[in-house]
Design an enzyme around this catalytic site. Sequence first.
Site, PDB file in Angstrom:
ATOM      1  N   GLY A 118      -7.336   1.071  38.037  1.00 39.62           N
ATOM      2  CA  GLY A 118      -6.925   1.850  36.724  1.00 39.62           C
ATOM      3  C   GLY A 118      -6.137   2.941  36.924  1.00 39.62           C
ATOM      4  N   ARG A 131     -12.014 -19.168  26.801  1.00 42.27           N
ATOM      5  CA  ARG A 131     -11.223 -17.944  26.642  1.00 42.27           C
ATOM      6  C   ARG A 131     -11.665 -16.971  25.046  1.00 42.27           C
ATOM      7  NH1 ARG A 131      -6.855 -16.189  29.546  1.00 42.27           N
ATOM      8  NH2 ARG A 131      -6.461 -18.110  30.528  1.00 42.27           N
ATOM      9  N   THR A 173       2.975  -9.465  22.117  1.00 39.71           N
ATOM     10  CA  THR A 173       3.027 -10.252  21.238  1.00 39.71           C
ATOM     11  C   THR A 173       2.640 -11.697  21.730  1.00 39.71           C
ATOM     12  OG1 THR A 173       5.285 -10.589  21.888  1.00 39.71           O
ATOM     13  CG2 THR A 173       5.120  -9.351  20.047  1.00 39.71           C
ATOM     14  N   MET A 184      -5.671  -8.083  33.550  1.00 40.77           N
ATOM     15  CA  MET A 184      -5.020  -9.179  34.186  1.00 40.77           C
ATOM     16  C   MET A 184      -5.585 -10.607  33.450  1.00 40.77           C
ATOM     17  SD  MET A 184      -2.947  -7.928  35.988  1.00 40.77           S
ATOM     18  CE  MET A 184      -2.227  -8.773  37.205  1.00 40.77           C
ATOM     19  N   ASN A 216       1.506  -2.857  26.449  1.00 42.81           N
ATOM     20  CA  ASN A 216       1.153  -3.181  27.866  1.00 42.81           C
ATOM     21  C   ASN A 216       2.422  -2.719  28.716  1.00 42.81           C
ATOM     22  OD1 ASN A 216       0.265  -5.067  29.907  1.00 42.81           O
ATOM     23  ND2 ASN A 216       1.905  -6.224  29.706  1.00 42.81           N
ATOM     24  N   HIS A 239       4.050  -3.711  32.381  1.00 40.56           N
ATOM     25  CA  HIS A 239       4.467  -4.806  33.163  1.00 40.56           C
ATOM     26  C   HIS A 239       5.251  -4.128  34.384  1.00 40.56           C
ATOM     27  CE1 HIS A 239       5.077  -8.804  34.314  1.00 40.56           C
ATOM     28  NE2 HIS A 239       6.104  -8.671  34.310  1.00 40.56           N
ATOM     29  N   LEU A 280      -4.403 -13.110  26.732  1.00 43.00           N
ATOM     30  CA  LEU A 280      -5.085 -13.031  25.594  1.00 43.00           C
ATOM     31  C   LEU A 280      -4.446 -14.208  24.710  1.00 43.00           C
ATOM     32  CD1 LEU A 280      -4.772  -9.200  25.396  1.00 43.00           C
ATOM     33  CD2 LEU A 280      -6.981 -10.641  25.784  1.00 43.00           C
ATOM     34  N   GLU A 331       5.662   4.086  36.906  1.00 40.80           N
ATOM     35  CA  GLU A 331       4.639   3.536  36.040  1.00 40.80           C
ATOM     36  C   GLU A 331       3.864   4.712  35.417  1.00 40.80           C
ATOM     37  OE1 GLU A 331       2.411  -0.027  36.577  1.00 40.80           O
ATOM     38  OE2 GLU A 331       3.547  -0.664  38.170  1.00 40.80           O
TER      39      GLU A 331
HETATM   40  C1  GAR Z   1       0.224  -1.902  37.460  1.00 38.58           C
HETATM   41  O1  GAR Z   1       1.110  -2.230  38.560  1.00 38.58           O
HETATM   42  C2  GAR Z   1       0.611  -2.770  36.416  1.00 38.58           C
HETATM   43  O2  GAR Z   1       1.869  -2.862  36.090  1.00 38.58           O
HETATM   44  C3  GAR Z   1       0.394  -4.176  36.866  1.00 38.58           C
HETATM   45  O3  GAR Z   1      -0.938  -3.944  37.306  1.00 38.58           O
HETATM   46  C4  GAR Z   1      -0.916  -2.865  38.160  1.00 38.58           C
HETATM   47  C5  GAR Z   1      -2.173  -2.132  37.633  1.00 38.58           C
HETATM   48  O4  GAR Z   1      -2.630  -0.960  38.466  1.00 38.58           O
HETATM   49  N1  GAR Z   1       0.148  -5.072  35.718  1.00 38.58           N
HETATM   50  C6  GAR Z   1       0.462  -6.320  35.654  1.00 38.58           C
HETATM   51  O5  GAR Z   1       0.761  -7.005  36.367  1.00 38.58           O
HETATM   52  C7  GAR Z   1       0.507  -6.887  34.206  1.00 38.58           C
HETATM   53  N2  GAR Z   1       0.638  -8.404  34.203  1.00 38.58           N
HETATM   54  P1  GAR Z   1      -3.493   0.013  37.958  1.00 38.58           P
HETATM   55  O6  GAR Z   1      -4.973  -0.537  37.928  1.00 38.58           O
HETATM   56  O7  GAR Z   1      -3.744   1.027  39.148  1.00 38.58           O
HETATM   57  O8  GAR Z   1      -3.062   0.662  36.967  1.00 38.58           O
END
Ligand code: GAR
Length: 197
Positions: free
Chosen positions: A12, A65, A141, A90, A107, A109, A93, A174
Amino acid sequence: MTRVAILISGGGSNMVRLVQDMTGDHPGRAVLVASNDPQAGGLARAAEMGVPTAAVDHRKFPRDRAGFESALLEPLLDARPDIICLAGFMRILTPDFVQRFAGRMINIHPSLLPDYPGLDTHARAIAAGDKQAGCTVHLVTPELDAGPMLGQARVPIMPGDDAAVLAARVLVQEHRLYPAVLRRFAAGDRTPVLLER
Ligand code: GAR
């Protein structure tokens, strides 16, 4: 006040940045952090920051699901979110779930979408010989990782990078990009945020 719920599956770190940014003149406030994994480290971090948390273990809904999502909807609807942020969530949906929050769910990515939707983005970018990688925030989407782009940040791929090194370089961006996009989005502005390192 714009009510923001955040869905996570792991540590997180993006969620923490979003919550930390939602103070002062920010239009949003975090009303819930929910996870499909009761052990997700981010749940404790959210609780420490005073944000209500919920966990719905997807493993209790094998091959169901829709059942998982209706269980997840209970705490989520109780929190009355205006915006839902997926932050390292992860689970894929269903279209039903996505449609319910159409235009209100975003989201992050870890690739320069439309390149590399799905998993293993950094290894794929390195294997392709790309010179740049990055991250994208987009509207969710029904098609995976395909909604309209709300922001992007780029980083160079250096000779000798492996997926872990590149992931760490992208994650720093990010943490800049997602709060910047949420600030705009919560104020009703969908102009993309474009960050260069
Ligand atoms: C992040 O790098 C995010 O971009 C990726 O998971 C990581 C979560 O890190 N998301 C995906 O791959 C979605 N398909 P965090 O829990 O430290 O934020």
